[in-house]
Write a protein that holds these residues in place. Sequence first.
Motif, PDB file in Angstrom:
ATOM      1  N   GLY A   2      49.626  48.439  32.163  1.00 17.67           N
ATOM      2  CA  GLY A   2      50.883  47.787  32.513  1.00 17.67           C
ATOM      3  C   GLY A   2      50.690  46.335  32.875  1.00 17.67           C
ATOM      4  O   GLY A   2      49.575  45.820  32.883  1.00 17.67           O
ATOM      5  N   HIS A   3      51.803  45.677  33.191  1.00 14.08           N
ATOM      6  CA  HIS A   3      51.768  44.249  33.513  1.00 14.08           C
ATOM      7  C   HIS A   3      51.842  43.982  35.009  1.00 14.08           C
ATOM      8  O   HIS A   3      51.594  42.868  35.439  1.00 14.08           O
ATOM      9  CB  HIS A   3      52.907  43.521  32.804  1.00 14.08           C
ATOM     10  CG  HIS A   3      52.796  43.616  31.316  1.00 14.08           C
ATOM     11  ND1 HIS A   3      51.827  42.961  30.600  1.00 14.08           N
ATOM     12  CD2 HIS A   3      53.503  44.329  30.414  1.00 14.08           C
ATOM     13  CE1 HIS A   3      51.957  43.249  29.317  1.00 14.08           C
ATOM     14  NE2 HIS A   3      52.959  44.068  29.179  1.00 14.08           N
ATOM     15  N   GLY A   4      52.209  44.989  35.810  1.00 10.68           N
ATOM     16  CA  GLY A   4      52.273  44.816  37.260  1.00 10.68           C
ATOM     17  C   GLY A   4      50.912  45.098  37.867  1.00 10.68           C
ATOM     18  O   GLY A   4      50.545  46.235  38.074  1.00 10.68           O
ATOM     19  N   TYR A   5      50.144  44.075  38.146  1.00 14.32           N
ATOM     20  CA  TYR A   5      48.749  44.223  38.562  1.00 14.32           C
ATOM     21  C   TYR A   5      48.570  45.003  39.863  1.00 14.32           C
ATOM     22  O   TYR A   5      47.514  45.544  40.117  1.00 14.32           O
ATOM     23  CB  TYR A   5      48.080  42.858  38.666  1.00 14.32           C
ATOM     24  CG  TYR A   5      48.014  42.154  37.342  1.00 14.32           C
ATOM     25  CD1 TYR A   5      47.152  42.600  36.355  1.00 14.32           C
ATOM     26  CD2 TYR A   5      48.847  41.083  37.058  1.00 14.32           C
ATOM     27  CE1 TYR A   5      47.097  41.990  35.121  1.00 14.32           C
ATOM     28  CE2 TYR A   5      48.806  40.450  35.833  1.00 14.32           C
ATOM     29  CZ  TYR A   5      47.925  40.910  34.870  1.00 14.32           C
ATOM     30  OH  TYR A   5      47.882  40.307  33.651  1.00 14.32           O
ATOM     31  N   GLU A   6      49.609  45.063  40.695  1.00 17.49           N
ATOM     32  CA  GLU A   6      49.490  45.777  41.959  1.00 17.49           C
ATOM     33  C   GLU A   6      49.636  47.288  41.796  1.00 17.49           C
ATOM     34  O   GLU A   6      49.100  48.048  42.593  1.00 17.49           O
ATOM     35  CB  GLU A   6      50.512  45.257  42.955  1.00 17.49           C
ATOM     36  CG  GLU A   6      50.241  43.821  43.380  1.00 17.49           C
ATOM     37  CD  GLU A   6      51.265  43.295  44.359  1.00 17.49           C
ATOM     38  OE1 GLU A   6      52.173  44.056  44.743  1.00 17.49           O
ATOM     39  OE2 GLU A   6      51.158  42.124  44.731  1.00 17.49           O
ATOM     40  N   THR A   7      50.386  47.727  40.793  1.00 20.01           N
ATOM     41  CA  THR A   7      50.676  49.160  40.675  1.00 20.01           C
ATOM     42  C   THR A   7      50.316  49.781  39.332  1.00 20.01           C
ATOM     43  O   THR A   7      50.287  51.001  39.220  1.00 20.01           O
ATOM     44  CB  THR A   7      52.174  49.414  40.923  1.00 20.01           C
ATOM     45  OG1 THR A   7      52.944  48.654  39.967  1.00 20.01           O
ATOM     46  CG2 THR A   7      52.570  49.019  42.332  1.00 20.01           C
ATOM     47  N   ASP A   8      50.062  49.014  38.306  1.00 20.57           N
ATOM     48  CA  ASP A   8      49.812  49.553  36.970  1.00 20.57           C
ATOM     49  C   ASP A   8      48.326  49.665  36.664  1.00 20.57           C
ATOM     50  O   ASP A   8      47.500  48.992  37.264  1.00 20.57           O
ATOM     51  CB  ASP A   8      50.480  48.673  35.903  1.00 20.57           C
ATOM     52  CG  ASP A   8      51.993  48.707  35.992  1.00 20.57           C
ATOM     53  OD1 ASP A   8      52.534  49.645  36.608  1.00 20.57           O
ATOM     54  OD2 ASP A   8      52.625  47.791  35.449  1.00 20.57           O
ATOM     55  N   ALA A   9      48.010  50.522  35.708  1.00 16.97           N
ATOM     56  CA  ALA A   9      46.624  50.700  35.265  1.00 16.97           C
ATOM     57  C   ALA A   9      46.134  49.434  34.561  1.00 16.97           C
ATOM     58  O   ALA A   9      46.900  48.749  33.901  1.00 16.97           O
ATOM     59  CB  ALA A   9      46.527  51.880  34.319  1.00 16.97           C
ATOM     60  N   ASN A  10      44.859  49.142  34.700  1.00 20.02           N
ATOM     61  CA  ASN A  10      44.251  48.001  34.023  1.00 20.02           C
ATOM     62  C   ASN A  10      43.006  48.506  33.315  1.00 20.02           C
ATOM     63  O   ASN A  10      42.032  48.886  33.945  1.00 20.02           O
ATOM     64  CB  ASN A  10      43.883  46.905  35.032  1.00 20.02           C
ATOM     65  CG  ASN A  10      43.284  45.698  34.363  1.00 20.02           C
ATOM     66  OD1 ASN A  10      42.929  45.726  33.186  1.00 20.02           O
ATOM     67  ND2 ASN A  10      43.144  44.630  35.102  1.00 20.02           N
ATOM     68  N   PHE A  11      43.044  48.502  31.974  1.00 19.15           N
ATOM     69  CA  PHE A  11      41.937  48.995  31.179  1.00 19.15           C
ATOM     70  C   PHE A  11      41.153  47.868  30.513  1.00 19.15           C
ATOM     71  O   PHE A  11      40.511  48.056  29.504  1.00 19.15           O
ATOM     72  CB  PHE A  11      42.434  49.988  30.128  1.00 19.15           C
ATOM     73  CG  PHE A  11      43.121  51.183  30.739  1.00 19.15           C
ATOM     74  CD1 PHE A  11      42.431  52.035  31.574  1.00 19.15           C
ATOM     75  CD2 PHE A  11      44.448  51.437  30.483  1.00 19.15           C
ATOM     76  CE1 PHE A  11      43.048  53.128  32.144  1.00 19.15           C
ATOM     77  CE2 PHE A  11      45.079  52.526  31.039  1.00 19.15           C
ATOM     78  CZ  PHE A  11      44.379  53.377  31.876  1.00 19.15           C
ATOM     79  N   GLY A  12      41.245  46.668  31.063  1.00 16.77           N
ATOM     80  CA  GLY A  12      40.433  45.564  30.574  1.00 16.77           C
ATOM     81  C   GLY A  12      40.963  44.876  29.350  1.00 16.77           C
ATOM     82  O   GLY A  12      40.197  44.436  28.505  1.00 16.77           O
TER      83      GLY A  12
END
Length: 66
Positions: free
Chosen positions: A34-44
């Motif tokens: 996702g685009h919300g860095y506080e709550t969304d997954a970040n897969f690099g």
Amino acid sequence: MQLGGEATWLQGDETPDCAGCTTPMTFVASLEEGHGYETDANFGGGGLGYVFACRSCARAAFLWQR
């Protein structure tokens, strides 16, 4: 996000085999970055994360494709 059913692969089927019993694991869910860095997954840098489980061995696996 997808729960259950058949995995929708971005590149190709990479269903893992269980390390305990060597049978293919069951698809549980896919998670999109996702685009919300506080709550969304970040897969690099984009892609989908995939969650698999083997109920009989109580093992799980996670992988991602982009």
